[in-house]
Design an enzyme around this catalytic site. Structure first.
Site, mmCIF file in Angstrom:
data_model
loop_
_atom_site.group_PDB
_atom_site.id
_atom_site.type_symbol
_atom_site.label_atom_id
_atom_site.label_comp_id
_atom_site.label_asym_id
_atom_site.label_seq_id
_atom_site.Cartn_x
_atom_site.Cartn_y
_atom_site.Cartn_z
ATOM 1 N N GLY A 49 -4.748 7.789 3.251
ATOM 2 C CA GLY A 49 -5.587 8.680 3.358
ATOM 3 C C GLY A 49 -4.577 10.016 2.816
ATOM 4 O O GLY A 49 -4.193 10.119 1.611
ATOM 5 N N SER B 240 0.607 3.902 1.221
ATOM 6 C CA SER B 240 0.056 5.097 0.799
ATOM 7 C C SER B 240 0.532 6.458 1.434
ATOM 8 O O SER B 240 1.600 6.744 1.661
ATOM 9 C CB SER B 240 -1.214 4.819 0.475
ATOM 10 O OG SER B 240 -1.979 5.713 -0.341
ATOM 11 N N TRP B 241 -0.477 7.237 2.030
ATOM 12 C CA TRP B 241 -0.285 8.213 2.626
ATOM 13 C C TRP B 241 0.807 7.718 4.179
ATOM 14 O O TRP B 241 1.293 8.356 4.467
ATOM 15 C CB TRP B 241 -1.270 9.093 3.306
ATOM 16 C CG TRP B 241 -1.178 9.878 4.647
ATOM 17 C CD1 TRP B 241 -1.599 9.290 5.793
ATOM 18 C CD2 TRP B 241 -0.474 10.985 4.773
ATOM 19 N NE1 TRP B 241 -1.278 10.270 6.796
ATOM 20 C CE2 TRP B 241 -0.464 11.234 6.160
ATOM 21 C CE3 TRP B 241 0.344 11.762 3.820
ATOM 22 C CZ2 TRP B 241 0.092 12.397 6.762
ATOM 23 C CZ3 TRP B 241 0.968 12.728 4.438
ATOM 24 C CH2 TRP B 241 0.726 13.327 5.812
ATOM 25 N N ASP C 232 0.078 0.239 -9.941
ATOM 26 C CA ASP C 232 -0.623 1.085 -8.858
ATOM 27 C C ASP C 232 -1.163 2.433 -9.557
ATOM 28 O O ASP C 232 0.009 3.074 -10.007
ATOM 29 C CB ASP C 232 0.313 1.292 -7.767
ATOM 30 C CG ASP C 232 -0.306 2.215 -6.863
ATOM 31 O OD1 ASP C 232 -1.285 3.008 -6.826
ATOM 32 O OD2 ASP C 232 0.279 2.053 -5.467
ATOM 33 N N HIS D 175 -3.087 -0.771 -6.210
ATOM 34 C CA HIS D 175 -2.544 0.097 -5.051
ATOM 35 C C HIS D 175 -2.857 -0.560 -3.562
ATOM 36 O O HIS D 175 -2.027 -0.525 -2.835
ATOM 37 C CB HIS D 175 -3.148 1.414 -5.139
ATOM 38 C CG HIS D 175 -3.061 2.383 -3.923
ATOM 39 N ND1 HIS D 175 -1.726 2.823 -3.686
ATOM 40 C CD2 HIS D 175 -3.604 2.805 -2.899
ATOM 41 C CE1 HIS D 175 -1.770 3.584 -2.790
ATOM 42 N NE2 HIS D 175 -3.006 3.649 -2.169
#
Length: 292
Positions: A13, A80-81, A236, A264
């Site tokens: 996120g 990711s985050w 990605d 991703h």
């Protein structure tokens, strides 16, 4: 005899939350798997709350959680985050981390935000971009992150939800190399999308609350000694490979795995397989005391 090496999972996120599916990357007979929902996300309350919600607040929460669970050291895992938070946490508390598995590297630099939210990724997904773009009036399209922020922080909950669905759907539509209908439907879920969009936008409008644009790269020296595996999808679009490449160049000691047929999402077959393999590799390296 089973050995329960602690591993903490940092979700993406920010704002995505966790689910039981996130346990799939770890052997439960070996790992003590710790999932937690970051502030405002998933089951955390207040839902979608932005007050006292910064990277540094999350790092404090992680340390409180570690102490609460009586864990001296643990492996960190984030995509990711989640990779951003894993890097920031480990740079602050390197002595508490036994190893790292990172996926879909996001260093929260301006060029990464601009790529995804200011028209770069639109060159690959022009069809998905149109709905994201057209929700914002022409006169505000010089900065989509700011424009969406106004709506996601509106006093009108209906406006918040409308903006949240479009913001979230944009990311869900671009997260896989091949379309994933189930993933895209998440963008239409009011509960999920409100937290996801509000918290993401809050962090991105505030540059991740990091002191400099290159903060995570500049502080690699603090974690260079920690065993790590980086897994990156070649195609990605959300977190393009340049960020993983920049981290690889700054940190050549970390194993660097590029998945040639993936975008991703951690749920893409090639990425899932490599994440499982990474944790299996760590299993073979841990000694009786949970360290290399």
């Amino acid at each position: 005899m089973a050995y329960h090496q602690p591993v903490v999972f940092f979700h993406g996120g920010p704002g995505a939350g966790t689910s039981g599916r996130d346990r799939r990357y770890f052997d439960p007979d070996f790992f003590r798997i710790i999932l937690f929902d970051q502030r405002g996300a998933g089951k955390s309350k207040p839902h979608a709350c932005l007050k006292d919600n910064t990277t540094w607040d999350l790092i404090k929460d992680i340390e409180k959680l570690r102490k609460h669970l009586n864990i001296e050291k643990w492996q960190v895992f984030g995509g990711s985050w989640g990779s951003t938070l894993a890097l920031a946490y480990t740079q602050a508390y390197a002595e508490r981390v036994t190893g790292m598995v990172l996926r879909g590297i996001f260093l929260l630099r301006k060029k990464e935000i601009d790529w995804f939210y200011e028209g770069g990724a639109a060159t690959i997904y022009p069809d998905a971009w149109e709905s994201f773009r057209d929700f914002i009036p022409n006169e505000e399209r010089d900065n989509f992150v700011v424009a969406y922020g106004k709506r996601l922080n509106s006093n009108d909950l209906r406006k918040q939800k409308a903006a949240a669905k479009i913001w979230t759907t944009w990311e869900m539509m671009t997260s896989h190399l091949l379309p994933n209908e189930g993933y895209m439907r998440r963008g239409q879920d009011d509960l999920f999308s409100l937290a996801f969009a509000r918290i993401e936008n809050h962090y991105f409008n505030n540059k991740g609350f990091l002191p400099t644009d290159s903060y995570l790269l500049d502080n690699v020296e603090k974690i260079r000694h920690i065993p790590a595996i980086i897994v990156q999808g070649r195609y990605d679009v959300c977190c393009p490979m340049i960020s993983a490449w920049d981290l690889h160049k700054a940190w050549p000691e970390a194993d660097f795995k590029v998945i040639m047929d993936a975008g991703h999402s951690a749920t893409e077959p090639g990425i899932t397989a490599e994440l499982v393999a990474a944790n299996e590799q760590f299993k073979s390296l841990y000694g009786d005391n949970g360290q290399f």
